[in-house]
Each structure stands twice: as C-alpha cells, then as structure tokens.
Write a protein that holds these residues in place. Structure first.
Motif, PDB file in Angstrom:
ATOM      1  N   HIS A 192       0.826  -1.208   0.000  1.00 18.69           N
ATOM      2  CA  HIS A 192       0.000   0.000   0.000  1.00 18.69           C
ATOM      3  C   HIS A 192       0.863   1.262   0.000  1.00 18.69           C
ATOM      4  N   VAL A 193       1.895   1.283   0.837  1.00 12.98           N
ATOM      5  CA  VAL A 193       2.771   2.463   0.904  1.00 12.98           C
ATOM      6  C   VAL A 193       3.496   2.666  -0.423  1.00 12.98           C
ATOM      7  N   THR A 194       4.013   1.579  -0.988  1.00 16.62           N
ATOM      8  CA  THR A 194       4.734   1.683  -2.256  1.00 16.62           C
ATOM      9  C   THR A 194       3.832   2.198  -3.367  1.00 16.62           C
ATOM     10  N   MET A 195       2.613   1.661  -3.465  1.00 15.78           N
ATOM     11  CA  MET A 195       1.693   2.111  -4.509  1.00 15.78           C
ATOM     12  C   MET A 195       1.246   3.548  -4.276  1.00 15.78           C
ATOM     13  N   SER A 196       1.084   3.938  -3.014  1.00 14.05           N
ATOM     14  CA  SER A 196       0.684   5.319  -2.713  1.00 14.05           C
ATOM     15  C   SER A 196       1.779   6.296  -3.117  1.00 14.05           C
TER      16      SER A 196
END
Length: 268
Positions: A164-168
């Motif tokens: 989630h953090v990487t995609m955000s």
C-alpha cells in the motif's frame, strides 16, 4: 446516486448494477464509458464466477471486490493464514526449501546445500533447525505452531503495508483505498495457497525436486494472481504493481525469517 460500484469490463464507476421496472422486470445497467454491461456476473451462477476467478479474470475479480458484500473475507484471511502457517510449521513449503538449502540444514526436503550466507546470518539459520518430530514433546510442537502463526502474521502485515505504501508513493494520486478493501484483495489472492494442499496431504513420498517444482509453480501462479488483483484495486501502471509486489514479497519473507527465531528465543 453515489458511484459505489465498478464496471467489471473497464473499471469505471457506476451508480447501479441494475434497474427494476416492475415486480418481475429487471434490466442490467450499461456502463457510460465502455457501453457494456456494468456487471454481467449478477445473473451468473456462483460456480461460473468461481471458475473465472481461478482463471484470473479481472472482470470476476472486480465483481467480487466492488460489486458484492464479500463479508467472509476475514474468515478466508484467517483460514489461509493458518494454511500458510501449517506449511511452514510442517517444514513443507517453498520458503522452507529455500531456507534449509541456503542455511545448509539437512532434512528430507533439502536440495543441494550452499554456503552463501554471511556469518551474521548463521545464528538466524540455527533458529530454523527443527529437531526430529518424534523426539520432541507434542506441546513443544504446538508452541512452535503458535510461534510460526505469529511470525506469519507479522510477515503478512508487512506485505500489506509495504504494497500500500509503495503504490501510494509511486502513483502520487488522491485515489484512496480502504484497509478493508486491501484485506479483501489480499484474501482473494491468498486463495492460491489452496493449490499447495495436494502436496501437503499426499506428497509425503515425493522427492525434494518434485516438491520444489510444485511449490514453484504455485508461487508463480500466486504472483500473477496478486498482480491481477492489485491492478484491479489500485488501477496503476503495471510496472509499479510489479515493483511493489516483488519488494513486498522480499520484505515479507525476510521478516518471517528473522521473526521466527527471535520469538522462539523470547519464549524460551
């Protein structure tokens, strides 16, 4: 009307899946973007939906994620996490094959051993050495299962958070994804673990190379399934999804590798 649904064909938002024109008259809504039916699966039998999910159809995945309640996702999450835990605890998974081979741990699942790890990792490797099951008390094995369950849960949390953090960060958009929907997508992707059941149940006499081939094929299928589901969820560039999945898988297994010996040491 709030656009709470998604077109299963193009992923565009939709206000309704169908409209009723009387007690027995129902008409499926068409998508304003692609002009196709918003969700053809609401008229399909659940068996057809399941078959399309196994075949990794993005339309079927959008149907489950966006256009149904999917209330049992948390039960599926727990069951599949226990299945993953059981495979590692039983020392019968692709993760165990890699660990025992790299760490030079001898058992019936070990391939050709290597000595590529630095000295700093040797203590972690010793934490993965499992004694003979018949020579260890049953309660110790039960405790090891709970330890592995906690370690697996830590790895899964790190995987979900890192994806989630990487995609955000990579997408740099205001598209918000709820934690509930992320867990639903993870649970849907984890169903690929069910393909390990035949080897866990009936593969006691198979050679290490046969087990490696089976688990590698399942892992490859799992990666493609994760890619499809998270592409449906984040609707981002494909290369970003690939980078996020590869990095998150590495972090997950590194966390599991380090957490299991650490927890065993704490509970001695």
């Amino acid at each position: 009307m709030e656009n709470r649904y998604k077109c299963v064909n193009c992923g565009a938002a939709a206000g309704a899946l169908y409209r009723t024109y009387g007690p027995s008259v129902l008409k499926l809504t068409k998508c304003d973007t692609c002009k196709g039916l918003v969700d053809k699966y609401i008229e399909y039998d659940s068996v057809i939906v399941m078959i399309d999910l196994v075949l990794m159809s993005k339309a079927a995945q959008r149907h489950i994620i966006y256009n149904t309640d999917f209330k049992i996702y948390w039960k599926l999450f727990i069951i599949l996490m226990m299945l993953e835990t059981y495979g590692v605890w039983k020392n019968d998974s692709l993760f165990n094959i890699v660990v025992t081979t790299v760490c030079d741990i001898r058992n019936k699942y070990t391939l050709n051993t290597t000595h590529i790890l630095p000295e700093s990792y040797q203590s972690k490797c010793r934490g993965w050495e499992i004694e003979d099951r018949d020579a260890v008390d049953l309660f110790i094995w039960e405790k090891n299962f709970y330890i592995q369950f906690i370690s697996t849960f830590i790895g899964i949390v790190i995987f979900i958070v890192s994806v989630h953090v990487t995609m955000s960060i990579l997408r740099k958009s205001n598209y918000e994804v709820s934690i509930k929907r992320i867990i639903q997508c993870f649970s849907l992707s984890q169903t690929s673990l069910l393909l390990t059941l035949p080897m866990l149940v009936w593969g006691h006499t198979d050679t290490p190379h046969t087990r490696l081939l089976h688990y590698t094929l399942v892992f490859g299928y799992s990666l493609v399934l994760y890619y499809n589901v998270f592409y449906v969820l984040y609707q981002g560039p494909k290369i970003f999804i690939v980078v996020a999945l590869l990095m998150s898988n590495c972090l997950k297994y590194l966390a599991t590798f380090h957490a299991t010996p650490m927890i065993r040491q704490l509970l001695k």
